[in-house]
Design a protein around this motif. Structure first.
Motif, PDB file in Angstrom:
ATOM      1  N   UNK A 123      29.719  17.057  21.227  1.00 23.20           N
ATOM      2  CA  UNK A 123      30.402  15.683  20.923  1.00 23.20           C
ATOM      3  C   UNK A 123      31.836  15.793  21.661  1.00 23.20           C
ATOM      4  N   UNK A 124      32.243  16.933  22.092  1.00 21.29           N
ATOM      5  CA  UNK A 124      33.546  16.903  22.907  1.00 21.29           C
ATOM      6  C   UNK A 124      33.032  16.565  24.332  1.00 21.29           C
ATOM      7  N   UNK A 125      32.026  17.213  24.738  1.00 16.98           N
ATOM      8  CA  UNK A 125      31.647  16.728  26.231  1.00 16.98           C
ATOM      9  C   UNK A 125      30.455  15.885  26.132  1.00 16.98           C
ATOM     10  N   UNK A 126      30.461  14.639  25.980  1.00 10.39           N
ATOM     11  CA  UNK A 126      29.294  13.705  25.644  1.00 10.39           C
ATOM     12  C   UNK A 126      28.102  13.759  27.042  1.00 10.39           C
ATOM     13  N   UNK A 127      28.759  14.137  28.144  1.00 18.66           N
ATOM     14  CA  UNK A 127      27.836  13.929  29.053  1.00 18.66           C
ATOM     15  C   UNK A 127      26.951  15.068  29.444  1.00 18.66           C
ATOM     16  N   UNK A 128      27.525  16.258  28.925  1.00 18.98           N
ATOM     17  CA  UNK A 128      26.861  17.519  29.461  1.00 18.98           C
ATOM     18  C   UNK A 128      25.497  17.368  28.672  1.00 18.98           C
ATOM     19  N   UNK A 129      24.446  18.116  29.163  1.00 20.66           N
ATOM     20  CA  UNK A 129      23.301  18.353  28.294  1.00 20.66           C
ATOM     21  C   UNK A 129      22.906  19.738  28.288  1.00 20.66           C
ATOM     22  N   UNK A 130      22.589  20.390  26.771  1.00 19.27           N
ATOM     23  CA  UNK A 130      22.333  21.560  26.952  1.00 19.27           C
ATOM     24  C   UNK A 130      20.846  21.645  25.964  1.00 19.27           C
ATOM     25  N   UNK A 131      20.522  22.924  26.291  1.00 12.90           N
ATOM     26  CA  UNK A 131      19.121  23.401  25.480  1.00 12.90           C
ATOM     27  C   UNK A 131      19.272  24.290  24.421  1.00 12.90           C
ATOM     28  N   UNK A 132      18.843  23.875  23.322  1.00 13.55           N
ATOM     29  CA  UNK A 132      18.993  24.881  22.232  1.00 13.55           C
ATOM     30  C   UNK A 132      17.438  25.428  21.900  1.00 13.55           C
ATOM     31  N   UNK A 133      17.375  26.446  21.878  1.00 13.57           N
ATOM     32  CA  UNK A 133      15.951  27.211  21.598  1.00 13.57           C
ATOM     33  C   UNK A 133      16.250  28.144  20.340  1.00 13.57           C
ATOM     34  N   UNK A 134      15.114  27.729  19.573  1.00 10.26           N
ATOM     35  CA  UNK A 134      14.795  28.348  18.325  1.00 10.26           C
ATOM     36  C   UNK A 134      13.558  29.195  18.415  1.00 10.26           C
ATOM     37  N   UNK A 135      13.758  30.557  17.696  1.00  8.29           N
ATOM     38  CA  UNK A 135      12.576  31.279  17.597  1.00  8.29           C
ATOM     39  C   UNK A 135      12.395  32.101  16.458  1.00  8.29           C
ATOM     40  N   UNK A 136      11.107  32.433  16.121  1.00  5.77           N
ATOM     41  CA  UNK A 136      10.948  33.210  14.931  1.00  5.77           C
ATOM     42  C   UNK A 136      11.033  34.858  15.657  1.00  5.77           C
TER      43      UNK A 136
END
Length: 517
Positions: free
Chosen positions: A169-182
């Protein structure tokens, strides 16, 4: 409910890379359709097998879902009239068996969730996207600065790993990828050490390691956040693919197959080998090298997913190198995986099978020399070179690298010892699996040899010879017995033959009356 709840006791951590084989054992006709009884087996143990029942329509649904791969799969055609005939059912069963053989041996299809669910519905009935969304939502409650933009469906090959495109929310234009793994079957760190190691990832810095923005783990799973790259990975670059496309669509059947130029192969190869050497020297286990785990930033390669070995996730190439007992350490695993990567950079596609003893023309003979040192039959049987030895080979030895960034990679002493123990446990599990596969191969080879037509023919010929010898021996014994019998009779009188006494009618003993006193 706490973030990433602890699993129930006795939870089995399944290795999704262990191959599934499927054999149609029989068919049974119902009123309006035919059901096929399929025996599915995981790995080499026949005890680890089960039966499933599938109709042709089930195969058809699976095939339609796999069309996204762009592959032409050999599913037998539909037939509306006469589809209950015995001869037709037998012929269709052969075709369906061939279809199963193709999808269970294809390196990408065999690992995809669609095929796993079709063959093993009990183990893959869970909706991991929903579980991941629940866990990520709970994470965002404690970290409200993040916001999900969209799930990245089928972004990678792992069934138990899910990806989301997010933003701060602080850097609205930057896109990041969240990976979730068991967590996986090779997770040997204690929960405390795992949390410490995962947090360490966000503090490390290296020119050829892709940075981690945020990382955390619990007793059951972990999540990692990285910057999203529009350019994608090295595999995206080779396949001319869009990073956000579905995994099977991107990589199964690329429209254009073309290798990299020689200077790129040498430069990228040198960078990857240098960072592998760096990790090995510092006691950090990796074992997850493949082209989709290398982020490309201009002329710079950066390794992805260093967390995989910490979480106990099996390698993409595990089903390959588990066949070779000499590839039994994480360094030799990295070298073997580098051979696959080098082949892909050179020819624009992965090798059809390994070992490889005949290589297509390459931009340089020095490339073929490296490939032979890693992927040939002799190399896989006798042992692979080390990372340092590869760096000294002509293909890479004179490549100059210019690293402006000073590495920040100081592992605490206690954690370093825990990583060493975990590495040894990972290697031990691999060696035990390789031993089972080796003994299974020997047994199968002996069984196949014993049941071969040539061996059956040899056994028949041998049996005939033994029977002939037995008859000859019996005849010779009979003749000898007759000769001896005749000779004894001739010696009992001077000329006339005496009457024979039957053994069943013995000469009666003398009467007591006439017996002498």
């Amino acid at each position: 409910m706490a973030f990433m709840e602890k699993p129930t006791a006795g939870k089995i951590l399944l290795d999704d890379t262990v191959p599934l084989t499927a054999c149609i054992e029989a068919s049974q006709s119902q009123q309006s359709h035919t059901e096929y009884i399929i025996r599915v087996q995981r790995g080499v143990s026949s005890e680890n097998s089960w039966q499933i029942i599938r109709r042709y329509s089930d195969f058809d649904v699976l095939n339609n879902n796999l069309l996204i791969s762009g592959l032409t799969l050999p599913l037998p055609p539909k037939k509306l009239i006469g589809n209950m005939d015995r001869e037709f059912i037998a012929e269709r069963q052969k075709g369906l068996q061939n279809y199963l053989n193709v999808i269970t041996t294809h390196p990408m299809l065999s690992n995809c969730e669609l095929v796993k669910k079709f063959l093993d519905p009990n183990s893959y009935s869970v909706n991991y996207t929903e579980i991941a969304l629940q866990q990520v939502s709970m994470f965002f409650r404690s970290e409200p600065n993040w916001e999900v933009i969209e799930p990245l469906k089928d972004f990678g090959w792992r069934i138990r790993k899910r990806y989301f495109l997010i933003k701060s929310k602080d850097q609205n234009k930057e896109r990041q990828v969240l990976s979730w793994a068991d967590l996986g079957p090779d997770k040997f760190l204690s929960d405390r050490d795992l949390q410490s190691a995962i947090k360490f990832l966000s503090s490390l810095s290296h020119t050829h390691i892709y940075p981690v923005t945020f990382a955390m783990a619990n007793e059951t799973s972990a999540l990692v956040i990285r910057m999203y790259s529009e350019k994608g990975t090295l595999k995206d670059y080779i396949c001319k693919a869009k990073p956000k496309d579905l995994y099977l669509k991107k990589y199964c059947c690329p429209k254009k197959i073309q290798g990299l130029e020689l200077h790129q192969i040498r430069n990228f190869g040198r960078q990857i080998l240098e960072v592998l050497k760096f990790l090995h020297e510092r006691g950090f286990p990796y074992g997850h090298l493949h082209s989709a785990n290398v982020m490309l930033d201009g002329d710079t390669c950066r390794l992805l997913d260093l967390e995989n070995s910490l979480l106990g996730l099996p390698s993409f190439y595990r089903s390959f190198f588990s066949q070779f007992r000499k590839i039994n350490t994480l360094e030799s695993v990295d070298v073997y995986c580098f051979g696959h990567l080098l082949y892909e950079m050179t020819y624009g596609r992965p090798p059809d099978a390994v070992p490889v003893d005949s290589f297509p023309p390459a931009p340089s003979t020095s490339i073929v020399s490296v490939l032979q040192a890693i992927l040939s039959t002799d190399a896989c049987k006798t042992g692979l070179p080390t990372v340092c030895q590869l760096l000294q080979m002509p293909l890479f030895s004179d490549v100059q690298l210019f690293n402006s960034e000073k590495p920040q990679f100081k592992i605490p002493t206690k954690l370093k010892e825990s990583l060493k123990i975990a590495k040894e446990c990972i290697e031990k599990r691999l060696q035990e699996e390789q031993k089972l596969i080796y003994h299974h191969k020997r047994f199968t080879k002996a069984q196949s040899h014993h049941c071969s037509e040539e061996e059956k023919k040899k056994r028949k010929i041998l049996a005939r010879k033994q029977a002939k010898k037995s008859r000859q021996f019996a005849n010779e014994n009979g003749e000898d017995h007759s000769a001896k019998y005749s000779s004894s009779n001739n010696n009992s009188g001077s000329g006339a033959s005496s009457p024979l006494t039957s053994p069943s009618s013995p000469t009666p003993p003398p009467s007591l009356e006439h017996a002498p006193f």
